[in-house]
Design an enzyme around this catalytic site. Sequence first.
Site, mmCIF file in Angstrom:
data_model
loop_
_atom_site.group_PDB
_atom_site.id
_atom_site.type_symbol
_atom_site.label_atom_id
_atom_site.label_comp_id
_atom_site.label_asym_id
_atom_site.label_seq_id
_atom_site.Cartn_x
_atom_site.Cartn_y
_atom_site.Cartn_z
ATOM 1 N N GLY A 176 0.823 -1.195 0.000
ATOM 2 C CA GLY A 176 0.000 0.000 0.000
ATOM 3 C C GLY A 176 0.862 1.252 0.000
ATOM 4 O O GLY A 176 2.070 1.209 0.271
ATOM 5 N N CYS A 177 0.229 2.389 -0.274
ATOM 6 C CA CYS A 177 0.980 3.645 -0.383
ATOM 7 C C CYS A 177 1.516 4.114 0.966
ATOM 8 O O CYS A 177 2.713 4.398 1.105
ATOM 9 C CB CYS A 177 0.112 4.715 -1.038
ATOM 10 N N TYR A 178 0.652 4.188 1.979
ATOM 11 C CA TYR A 178 1.146 4.561 3.307
ATOM 12 C C TYR A 178 2.205 3.577 3.813
ATOM 13 O O TYR A 178 3.268 3.999 4.298
ATOM 14 C CB TYR A 178 -0.013 4.599 4.309
ATOM 15 N N THR A 180 4.313 1.790 2.207
ATOM 16 C CA THR A 180 5.576 1.989 1.499
ATOM 17 C C THR A 180 6.380 3.114 2.131
ATOM 18 O O THR A 180 7.575 2.971 2.431
ATOM 19 C CB THR A 180 5.323 2.296 0.010
ATOM 20 N N SER A 181 5.727 4.245 2.352
ATOM 21 C CA SER A 181 6.443 5.396 2.909
ATOM 22 C C SER A 181 6.931 5.120 4.330
ATOM 23 O O SER A 181 8.064 5.466 4.687
ATOM 24 C CB SER A 181 5.548 6.638 2.883
#
Length: 377
Positions: A176-178, A180-181
Amino acid sequence: MGSIDSPLRYSTCEAGRRSYPRTSVDRDMVKVGIVGGTGYTGVELLRLLATHDEAEVVVITSRAECGRRVDDLFPNLRGYYDLVFQEPDVGTLGACDIVFFATPHNVAMNLVPELLAAGARVVDLSADYRIRDAGLWSQWYGEAHASPELLAEAVYGLPELNREKIAAARLVACPGCYPTSVQLGFMPLLARGLVDTQHLIASSASGVSGAGRQANIDNLLSETADSFKAYGVNGHRHLPEIEQGLSDIAAQQAHVTFVPHLLPIVRGIHSTLFAKLRGEAEDLQALYEDWYAQEPFVDVLPAGIFPQTRTVKGANRCQVSVAVPQGRSTVVVMVTIDNLVKGASGQAVQNMNIMLGLNEKAGLHQIGLLPLDPAGR
């Protein structure tokens, strides 16, 4: 890239929808299928793959848009694709070398077993295979998992963590995007055992495209402009994925307080991460620079320079900075990515490249877009 002058094949849809031509494929090219091509991650896959020298999209599906030309729905792709949207068909998709799922959760888990049996490899951008524990997945997604037997086989597709496993995988769960960060920000600290793993904090903010393309009053411009708010404070579906990944990195159980926010912009994630140092602070700037020195899509900024969402917009790029304010015991890591690229479709293409032994950077040479419009979107 599909040529307008290429030989043509025809595909049809039910209910008397008209037929449109789609290009034939060079046999030397990787054949790509996309399930769910009408959302933001689907069109982002199309944008990135249009410039990929070794891969060509041969089929793209959408039940709602079946029979409609791709470049009719997305005019920015005119001249790049002659495809039409088709109904999902295991026979057609199974003939592809690789299939991307750009769908909501609970779609991939019903189709992936048949595609793997047909010999296709799969990159799933949804949450269906990210969490290894079927019971935990059901707890957060409110239904039984349809193919739990594949959860142990699915490789978590964070290249900076699992590159060798990705290369050998049949099924990759794109992060997911969150997550990953957050994972890229905490990774060097956790892998070296430098911080308390029980009291990690992640304050993350995303543009509205992170919520998808569906109609939603909360995502209207008049609702999001000139505002900033937290959501999912008591529990967000990305939390179990984040904690699973951080625990893998730390080789022990990790707990994080994760609070997501909504930014009044279209693209971008900014995560500010906090952790308590276990001992004297070593040279964390050097640690991060060395850790990511060989990673093509992670950029550690010079000391005192902090990342901005605008500099990664449109690029498969993560920018990171690290600091220990006032020389105390709390380390602060700041991370920015484009939620639709390194946080989704770009990372998916990066995974495909690794899986198929291609140049990892193929199709991913885009540079961040500057300047932005006056509203910063």
